[in-house]
Design an enzyme around this catalytic site. Structure first.
Site, PDB file in Angstrom:
ATOM      1  N   TYR A   1       0.848  -1.186   0.000  1.00 30.96           N
ATOM      2  CA  TYR A   1       0.000   0.000   0.000  1.00 30.96           C
ATOM      3  C   TYR A   1       0.887   1.241   0.000  1.00 30.96           C
ATOM      4  CZ  TYR A   1      -3.359  -3.529   1.661  1.00 30.96           C
ATOM      5  OH  TYR A   1      -4.130  -4.663   1.808  1.00 30.96           O
TER       6      TYR A   1
ATOM      7  N   PRO B   1     -14.947  -6.340   2.680  1.00 27.45           N
ATOM      8  CA  PRO B   1     -16.072  -6.896   3.432  1.00 27.45           C
ATOM      9  C   PRO B   1     -17.416  -6.311   3.036  1.00 27.45           C
ATOM     10  CG  PRO B   1     -14.889  -5.310   4.769  1.00 27.45           C
ATOM     11  CD  PRO B   1     -14.082  -5.502   3.524  1.00 27.45           C
TER      12      PRO B   1
END
Length: 281
Positions: A59, A206
């Site tokens: 990231y 999610p």
């Protein structure tokens, strides 16, 4: 299917965290107003009770980890920052590649320790397994670093049931991070295996993008509970199993508050059954 009612979980049987975590991947790291906003959001997440933050070298090629340091170091005693290794970028702008060679993993762990300003990484996850390197070499390296006190617990990401079983013959696996949501249950069997072994399961993505516009069933349950579709999706995950630790990511303070509040949402048996029946995609 085991109902997940506890608000906390002990990763590796040791590190207790609140089950609603935070994924830092989306946070802007560039200088100026975007970085200032990201720092404010991370601090707010901790204020709201988040005790698990997920990051990775990939990231921003270390920039995300450095952002966490600027925002939160020295870290609260109850905060677990989990990071990931085994991905490299050979040159700026080049595509990410999996690299599980022992010497590379050692160097990545040492760099992560320096960037995060810690002496021990509580949860170190393999971002991906390297099919070109024997699994025993990859995980054996992390086991050695664990014995040296550089790593607390070892996790995996994007693995199959067979890979998880093989890995568990080499090391104690504390967590698995696979893609999973109410609308995306491809890795159902992996979650079931984690549930049976009491291994933390951190579903990434999610809240499936479709939950933003919501299927009819999710929208209906959301209306009944005076909640958002995303909150219903997160509540369903928490209810799915006590080992599930969602790590929703956002750069919005409002969405952060909504996500954290989803931990208090309670589905009825009937609502859960309706959501369970949503077609897998």
């Amino acid at each position: 299917m085991t109902s997940g009612t506890s608000s906390t979980f002990r990763i590796g049987g040791e590190i207790e965290v609140r089950r609603m975590g935070f994924g830092a991947m989306r946070l802007p790291t560039e200088a100026g107003a975007p970085r200032t906003a990201s720092i404010a959001l991370l601090r707010r997440a901790v204020e709201l009770g988040v005790t698990l933050i997920d990051t990775a070298y990939m990231y921003g090629w270390g920039a995300n980890e450095e952002l966490l340091v600027e925002a939160l170091h020295p870290y609260p005693d109850d905060l677990l920052i989990a990071t990931k290794v085994a991905i490299e970028q050979s040159a700026p702008g080049a595509e990410a590649q999996v690299n599980g060679r022992p010497e590379f993993l050692r160097e990545q762990v040492e760099q992560a320790l320096r960037r995060l300003r810690v002496e021990r990484i509580g949860l170190l996850q393999m971002h991906r397994l390297d099919p070109e390197v024997p699994l025993a070499d990859q995980l054996g390296t992390l086991r050695e670093l664990q014995l040296d006190g550089r790593i607390g617990h070892i996790g995996l990401s994007e693995v199959t049931v067979d890979e998880l079983e093989e890995a568990r013959r080499i090391v104690d696996v504390a967590s698995v991070q696979n893609r999973y949501s109410v609308l995306d249950r491809e890795h159902e069997a992996v979650l079931d295996a984690c549930d049976a072994a009491e291994i933390a399961f951190l579903p990434w993505r999610p809240v499936h993008p479709a939950a933003s516009t919501a299927t009819a069933e999710i929208a209906a349950v959301a209306a009944e509970l005076d909640a958002t579709a995303a909150q219903v999706a997160l509540a369903w995950l928490l209810d799915r199993s006590p080992v599930v630790l969602p790590i929703p990511g956002t750069a919005s303070l409002d969405h952060l508050a909504e996500n954290v509040a989803a931990a208090n949402l309670r589905l009825s048996d009937e609502q859960r059954e309706r959501l369970d029946r949503i077609a897998k995609i």
